[in-house]
Design a protein around this motif. Structure first.
Motif, PDB file in Angstrom:
ATOM      1  N   ALA A   1       0.819  -1.212   0.000  1.00 60.40           N
ATOM      2  CA  ALA A   1       0.000   0.000   0.000  1.00 60.40           C
ATOM      3  C   ALA A   1       0.854   1.264   0.000  1.00 60.40           C
ATOM      4  O   ALA A   1       0.387   2.348  -0.339  1.00 60.40           O
ATOM      5  CB  ALA A   1      -0.943  -0.013   1.209  1.00 60.40           C
ATOM      6  N   GLN A   2       2.107   1.119   0.380  1.00 57.86           N
ATOM      7  CA  GLN A   2       3.048   2.241   0.312  1.00 57.86           C
ATOM      8  C   GLN A   2       3.512   2.505  -1.112  1.00 57.86           C
ATOM      9  O   GLN A   2       4.106   3.541  -1.383  1.00 57.86           O
ATOM     10  CB  GLN A   2       4.295   1.913   1.162  1.00 57.86           C
ATOM     11  N   ARG A   3       3.317   1.547  -2.000  1.00 58.72           N
ATOM     12  CA  ARG A   3       3.863   1.634  -3.359  1.00 58.72           C
ATOM     13  C   ARG A   3       2.712   1.580  -4.373  1.00 58.72           C
ATOM     14  O   ARG A   3       2.312   0.491  -4.817  1.00 58.72           O
ATOM     15  CB  ARG A   3       4.835   0.474  -3.586  1.00 58.72           C
ATOM     16  N   PRO A   4       2.201   2.757  -4.748  1.00 56.93           N
ATOM     17  CA  PRO A   4       0.972   2.817  -5.554  1.00 56.93           C
ATOM     18  C   PRO A   4       1.025   1.990  -6.831  1.00 56.93           C
ATOM     19  O   PRO A   4       0.019   1.373  -7.198  1.00 56.93           O
ATOM     20  CB  PRO A   4       0.834   4.308  -5.865  1.00 56.93           C
ATOM     21  N   GLY A   5       2.170   1.925  -7.487  1.00 53.12           N
ATOM     22  CA  GLY A   5       2.260   1.162  -8.735  1.00 53.12           C
ATOM     23  C   GLY A   5       2.030  -0.320  -8.496  1.00 53.12           C
ATOM     24  O   GLY A   5       1.235  -0.970  -9.186  1.00 53.12           O
ATOM     25  N   ILE A   6       2.737  -0.838  -7.503  1.00 55.50           N
ATOM     26  CA  ILE A   6       2.608  -2.267  -7.176  1.00 55.50           C
ATOM     27  C   ILE A   6       1.206  -2.543  -6.630  1.00 55.50           C
ATOM     28  O   ILE A   6       0.576  -3.553  -6.959  1.00 55.50           O
ATOM     29  CB  ILE A   6       3.693  -2.681  -6.154  1.00 55.50           C
ATOM     30  N   TYR A   7       0.717  -1.596  -5.821  1.00 62.41           N
ATOM     31  CA  TYR A   7      -0.621  -1.763  -5.239  1.00 62.41           C
ATOM     32  C   TYR A   7      -1.678  -1.822  -6.351  1.00 62.41           C
ATOM     33  O   TYR A   7      -2.580  -2.673  -6.331  1.00 62.41           O
ATOM     34  CB  TYR A   7      -0.920  -0.595  -4.283  1.00 62.41           C
ATOM     35  N   ALA A   8      -1.535  -0.924  -7.338  1.00 57.57           N
ATOM     36  CA  ALA A   8      -2.501  -0.891  -8.448  1.00 57.57           C
ATOM     37  C   ALA A   8      -2.490  -2.228  -9.189  1.00 57.57           C
ATOM     38  O   ALA A   8      -3.550  -2.764  -9.547  1.00 57.57           O
ATOM     39  CB  ALA A   8      -2.161   0.247  -9.407  1.00 57.57           C
ATOM     40  N   PHE A   9      -1.293  -2.770  -9.376  1.00 60.21           N
ATOM     41  CA  PHE A   9      -1.174  -4.049 -10.079  1.00 60.21           C
ATOM     42  C   PHE A   9      -1.795  -5.179  -9.245  1.00 60.21           C
ATOM     43  O   PHE A   9      -2.558  -6.007  -9.754  1.00 60.21           O
ATOM     44  CB  PHE A   9       0.306  -4.336 -10.367  1.00 60.21           C
ATOM     45  N   ALA A  10      -1.479  -5.192  -7.955  1.00 57.40           N
ATOM     46  CA  ALA A  10      -1.985  -6.255  -7.078  1.00 57.40           C
ATOM     47  C   ALA A  10      -3.509  -6.215  -6.988  1.00 57.40           C
ATOM     48  O   ALA A  10      -4.177  -7.260  -7.041  1.00 57.40           O
ATOM     49  CB  ALA A  10      -1.364  -6.129  -5.687  1.00 57.40           C
TER      50      ALA A  10
ATOM     51  N   LYS B   1      -5.530  -4.928  -9.191  1.00 63.35           N
ATOM     52  CA  LYS B   1      -6.069  -5.270 -10.507  1.00 63.35           C
ATOM     53  C   LYS B   1      -6.203  -6.796 -10.626  1.00 63.35           C
ATOM     54  O   LYS B   1      -7.236  -7.313 -11.070  1.00 63.35           O
ATOM     55  CB  LYS B   1      -5.096  -4.733 -11.568  1.00 63.35           C
ATOM     56  N   LEU B   2      -5.159  -7.481 -10.189  1.00 65.14           N
ATOM     57  CA  LEU B   2      -5.206  -8.948 -10.205  1.00 65.14           C
ATOM     58  C   LEU B   2      -6.288  -9.466  -9.264  1.00 65.14           C
ATOM     59  O   LEU B   2      -7.070 -10.356  -9.599  1.00 65.14           O
ATOM     60  CB  LEU B   2      -3.858  -9.533  -9.761  1.00 65.14           C
ATOM     61  N   ALA B   3      -6.346  -8.888  -8.062  1.00 66.98           N
ATOM     62  CA  ALA B   3      -7.310  -9.351  -7.050  1.00 66.98           C
ATOM     63  C   ALA B   3      -8.736  -9.159  -7.549  1.00 66.98           C
ATOM     64  O   ALA B   3      -9.612 -10.020  -7.347  1.00 66.98           O
ATOM     65  CB  ALA B   3      -7.086  -8.620  -5.735  1.00 66.98           C
ATOM     66  N   ALA B   4      -8.986  -8.026  -8.214  1.00 67.87           N
ATOM     67  CA  ALA B   4     -10.340  -7.751  -8.714  1.00 67.87           C
ATOM     68  C   ALA B   4     -10.758  -8.785  -9.752  1.00 67.87           C
ATOM     69  O   ALA B   4     -11.898  -9.243  -9.767  1.00 67.87           O
ATOM     70  CB  ALA B   4     -10.405  -6.341  -9.301  1.00 67.87           C
TER      71      ALA B   4
ATOM     72  N   LYS C   1     -12.875  -4.958 -12.317  1.00 67.03           N
ATOM     73  CA  LYS C   1     -11.910  -3.879 -12.497  1.00 67.03           C
ATOM     74  C   LYS C   1     -11.948  -2.960 -11.287  1.00 67.03           C
ATOM     75  O   LYS C   1     -13.001  -2.774 -10.676  1.00 67.03           O
ATOM     76  CB  LYS C   1     -12.232  -3.064 -13.758  1.00 67.03           C
ATOM     77  N   THR C   2     -10.806  -2.374 -10.966  1.00 64.01           N
ATOM     78  CA  THR C   2     -10.766  -1.464  -9.821  1.00 64.01           C
ATOM     79  C   THR C   2     -11.269  -0.088 -10.231  1.00 64.01           C
ATOM     80  O   THR C   2     -11.320   0.249 -11.424  1.00 64.01           O
ATOM     81  CB  THR C   2      -9.322  -1.310  -9.303  1.00 64.01           C
ATOM     82  N   PHE C   3     -11.613   0.712  -9.251  1.00 63.56           N
ATOM     83  CA  PHE C   3     -12.005   2.095  -9.518  1.00 63.56           C
ATOM     84  C   PHE C   3     -10.877   2.804 -10.256  1.00 63.56           C
ATOM     85  O   PHE C   3     -11.107   3.549 -11.209  1.00 63.56           O
ATOM     86  CB  PHE C   3     -12.310   2.827  -8.206  1.00 63.56           C
ATOM     87  N   ARG C   4      -9.666   2.526  -9.787  1.00 62.98           N
ATOM     88  CA  ARG C   4      -8.497   3.187 -10.378  1.00 62.98           C
ATOM     89  C   ARG C   4      -8.434   2.943 -11.897  1.00 62.98           C
ATOM     90  O   ARG C   4      -8.233   3.883 -12.672  1.00 62.98           O
ATOM     91  CB  ARG C   4      -7.244   2.614  -9.707  1.00 62.98           C
ATOM     92  N   GLU C   5      -8.646   1.693 -12.290  1.00 63.94           N
ATOM     93  CA  GLU C   5      -8.603   1.363 -13.724  1.00 63.94           C
ATOM     94  C   GLU C   5      -9.733   2.050 -14.477  1.00 63.94           C
ATOM     95  O   GLU C   5      -9.533   2.644 -15.538  1.00 63.94           O
ATOM     96  CB  GLU C   5      -8.790  -0.143 -13.915  1.00 63.94           C
TER      97      GLU C   5
ATOM     98  N   LEU D   1     -11.408  -0.207  -0.131  1.00 64.41           N
ATOM     99  CA  LEU D   1     -12.463  -1.202  -0.354  1.00 64.41           C
ATOM    100  C   LEU D   1     -13.332  -0.839  -1.554  1.00 64.41           C
ATOM    101  O   LEU D   1     -13.714  -1.703  -2.338  1.00 64.41           O
ATOM    102  CB  LEU D   1     -13.326  -1.368   0.912  1.00 64.41           C
ATOM    103  N   VAL D   2     -13.658   0.449  -1.685  1.00 64.67           N
ATOM    104  CA  VAL D   2     -14.446   0.868  -2.849  1.00 64.67           C
ATOM    105  C   VAL D   2     -13.647   0.613  -4.124  1.00 64.67           C
ATOM    106  O   VAL D   2     -14.174   0.093  -5.117  1.00 64.67           O
ATOM    107  CB  VAL D   2     -14.850   2.360  -2.729  1.00 64.67           C
ATOM    108  N   ASP D   3     -12.363   0.953  -4.086  1.00 66.63           N
ATOM    109  CA  ASP D   3     -11.494   0.754  -5.252  1.00 66.63           C
ATOM    110  C   ASP D   3     -11.529  -0.703  -5.711  1.00 66.63           C
ATOM    111  O   ASP D   3     -11.703  -0.996  -6.888  1.00 66.63           O
ATOM    112  CB  ASP D   3     -10.059   1.161  -4.883  1.00 66.63           C
TER     113      ASP D   3
END
Lengths: 474, 247
Positions: free
Chosen positions: A415-424, A426-429, A462-466, B15-17
């Motif tokens: 969670a400290q590393r937004p790039g890795i977090y976004a990837f993780a 994305k996979l989880a979703a 898909k995540t909100f971010r995506e 969680l929303v994300d």
């Protein structure tokens, strides 16, 4: 009973919480009793007649803080005033000291039969067991305490000790122990207990009581009771021994009058209890009744460890029980699951502090932190904050399971590393969506803690971010 | 001044994300309807609450400091969650007490962080909600929203503006649903039992949907309702207000 026998041992008594909670959740009688339990409703009605309840809470918290800030001074003053009026004051540094002192007094005064009104501090030291082991006969006279004593159990609530029992349980218990025809009417059951207890009151040679407060300025003991057994216990036998914690001292009677306005309303919704008793010394020349000797045992047993620390606010507690009455966890599992003397939120804070953090690892964690307890506490103890601090102490002392520690570290690192977090994520979703299948619901997750009793709505793929990035691009 | 748009940073929450992005888009739509200029900092992840409540203070601190930095330039920070906004407003000051140099910035963040419905009612003064809803709803007050952020009337005032929506209050809307973060996993059996009381209360209203403002409660209540075979819908208040319950 597993829970009550577990509660009798002094070694790691609050361990085994989950197993006890599981038993209680699957005990139909306990569940029926807990569903009927609604002191929270009584409190809500009780505080409605005060339009300045919040102001009184603020004042009461300040009074308790003032007592605790100069505890040594107020206790010394109490000892001086009480001694001057003929009360013998004893200091019990440990639980063993409580039992030793009571046994010594009982031997010196030659008593055989002891009657008791409610004392939770005596539960801390298993005083009844210690007295019985020395050959003394001990009878609890608070109706709830009498019931749990007959059942061979321990109190499951600090002011309603038999709240885990139904009327049917009590009817069976009385028929068995009193050897009388079984009654099912509550009034008849109460009258029967009254008849049996009356004989004990008249034959008791020593009365042991707790102490809601001790008053420094007058050297008095203050008791709040509803059944009248407190007055019987403290005035009929020739020896009265009161046991209370060091934190229960209040500087003045004026302070007590403020606290009393909150105590009974918070506990049972009553504007005042049926009896408020102020005992100041033994029977004096010219008095018609009262004990020949009055003793007050003032107990530390772990309390001073909290003074001057981030846990000190817990010592404000005036034992109303409102926190447990409003606790969604307590309401479902009852008091015995907690495994030691004090259940509910205040127990989850006091128990680890009194018997060792490592001996009660579950308790501060077994809370939703909903803060219903903190909101109703008449002396504003920030119970969820204290439980959270205890959780921090568990982490600092390496008391959490390694899987949990590793999991948190990994999650926080990511969670400290937004790039890795976004990837993780994305996979989880995507993974979650595929596990969710056609009904978009996950029925089983690793560990099964969540899915044992619940489904998990699946992520949408898909995540909100995506999705937000897609929208920005379009 | 009145023509000036409110500059809002949307804190989506982890969680929303991950679980229900439609809530983030609903919040966005509502804030834009209220005339706000909304930014969504892309580096955001989590407020740190799971670590804070698990006793991992160091991990919580590092995430909290990250949030403080990310939203430094936003005039307001709006969160579609009572629990995450409560974390920032009610707990960051204590959590970051070991960093006295951060203190002014932490206090500035706490003071301008709002739960979504509170912001819409009391700051943005949203006067027309875009959503419509045909049916009966009941509202569950999340513990943190209610007791840390004072969110009680705000969602009800907004729901009251939704055409077609009738609000049937349950007996104890302020009663905890049993989620409690990692509590729900560590003490799943107790948690599910607490959720049962909530589900029974919801069922007794006969509502078509339970509406609430926190994703934690939402996953818990929806998960327990499904397991019980209860088909009552569960919506975030933002989805209902934005008219995005189908997404």
């Amino acid at each position: 009973m597993g829970a009550s026998s577990g509660a009798r041992t002094m070694n790691a008594p609050a361990e085994g919480f989950k197993a006890r909670a599981h038993d209680k959740l699957n005990d139909a009688k306990v569940q029926r009793a807990m569903r009927n339990f609604n002191l929270a409703g009584a409190r809500a009605r009780g505080i409605a007649d005060l339009d300045n309840f919040e102001d009184i809470r603020t004042a009461a918290a300040a009074i308790r803080d003032r007592s605790l800030a100069s505890l040594d001074l107020w206790l010394a003053r109490f000892e001086q005033e009480a001694t001057r009026r003929g009360t013998k004051v004893h200091w019990a540094e440990t639980h063993a000291d409580i039992n030793r002192i009571v046994i010594e007094i009982a031997r010196q005064t030659g008593v055989k039969k002891i009657i008791k009104s409610k004392s939770m501090v005596s539960e801390e030291s298993h005083l009844n067991d210690a007295l019985e082991a020395e050959g003394f006969k001990v009878v609890e006279t608070d109706l709830g305490e009498y019931i749990v004593q007959l059942a061979g159990e321990k109190p499951s609530h600090i002011i309603a000790p038999a709240i885990h029992k139904t009327r049917d349980d009590v009817a069976d218990l009385f028929a068995e122990h009193h050897k009388t025809p079984r009654k099912s009417d509550i009034g008849e059951l109460t009258m029967e207990a009254r008849k049996f207890l009356r004989e004990h009151f008249l034959s008791g040679e020593m009365g042991i009581s707790g102490g809601n407060f001790i008053i420094a300025e007058t050297g008095s003991l203050l008791l709040v009771t509803n059944e009248g057994n407190g007055r019987m216990t403290t005035t009929l036998p020739r020896v009265h021994v009161a046991i209370t914690g060091i934190e229960k001292v209040l500087p003045t009677l004026e302070d007590a009058s403020c606290i009393l306005r909150l105590l009974t309303r918070s506990a049972t919704g009553q504007s005042i209890s049926n009896y408020v008793t102020v005992n100041t010394g033994p029977k004096q020349p010219g008095d018609l009744d009262g004990p020949e000797e009055m003793h007050v045992i003032i107990v530390d047993a772990g309390r001073t460890k909290l003074l001057g620390t981030d846990m000190q606010e817990a010592l404000r507690c005036i034992r109303c029980g409102a926190c447990m009455n409003h606790c969604p966890v307590y309401q479902n599992i009852g008091g015995h699951a907690y495994g030691w003397v004090y259940p509910g939120p205040i127990g989850s804070v006091l128990t680890p502090n009194y018997i060792g953090i490592e001996n009660a690892v579950d308790l501060p964690n077994a809370a939703t932190l909903c803060n219903q307890c903190g909101v109703v506490c008449p002396v504003k103890i920030p119970l969820p904050d204290l439980m959270r601090k205890l959780r921090e102490k568990q982490v600092d002392r390496g008391l959490r399971p390694w899987q949990e520690r590793l999991g948190l570290k990994l999650w926080a690192w990511t969670a400290q590393r937004p790039g890795i977090y976004a990837f993780a994520t994305k996979l989880a979703a995507r993974l979650g969506r595929s596990i969710g299948g056609a009904d978009r619901t996950i029925h089983r997750l690793p560990g099964n803690g969540w899915t044992e009793g619940r489904d998990m709505p699946a992520p949408k793929g898909k995540t909100f971010r995506e999705l937000y990035a897609e929208r920005k691009r379009s | 001044m009145s023509d000036q748009k409110l500059r809002v940073g949307l804190f989506v929450t982890c969680l929303v994300d991950l679980m229900r992005p439609s809530i983030g888009f609903s919040a966005l739509k509502l804030l834009e309807s209220a005339g706000c200029d909304v930014t969504v900092p892309t580096s955001q992840t989590c407020c740190g609450q799971p670590a804070y409540n698990s006793g991992d203070r160091a991990a919580a601190q590092s995430l909290a400091r990250k949030v403080v930095a990310e939203f430094r330039d936003c005039e307001y920070v709006v969160v579609p969650s009572g629990s995450c906004s409560g974390m920032i407003r009610a707990h960051y000051a204590e959590l970051l007490a070991e960093f006295p140099a951060d203190r002014p910035e932490v206090e500035r963040l706490s003071a301008r962080t709002y739960e979504l419905t509170d912001f819409l009612v009391n700051v943005a003064k949203l006067d027309r909600v875009p959503g419509r809803f045909a049916g009966n709803c009941t509202y569950h007050d999340s513990c943190s929203g209610l007791r840390e952020m004072g969110v009680k009337k705000q969602p009800r005032a907004l729901l009251g503006q939704v055409p077609g929506l009738t609000l049937n209050e349950m007996a104890t809307p302020e009663y905890c649903c049993g989620f409690g973060g990692t509590f729900a996993v560590k003490y799943g059996e107790i948690s599910a039992r607490i959720a049962d009381r909530k589900c029974e209360d919801i069922a007794s209203t006969g509502a078509d949907a339970v509406v609430l403002g926190d994703l934690g409660c939402m996953l818990n209540i929806e998960g327990r309702l499904k397991r019980r075979g209860d088909r009552t819908k569960v919506y975030h208040v933002a989805e209902v207000l934005a008219g995005m319950t189908d997404e």
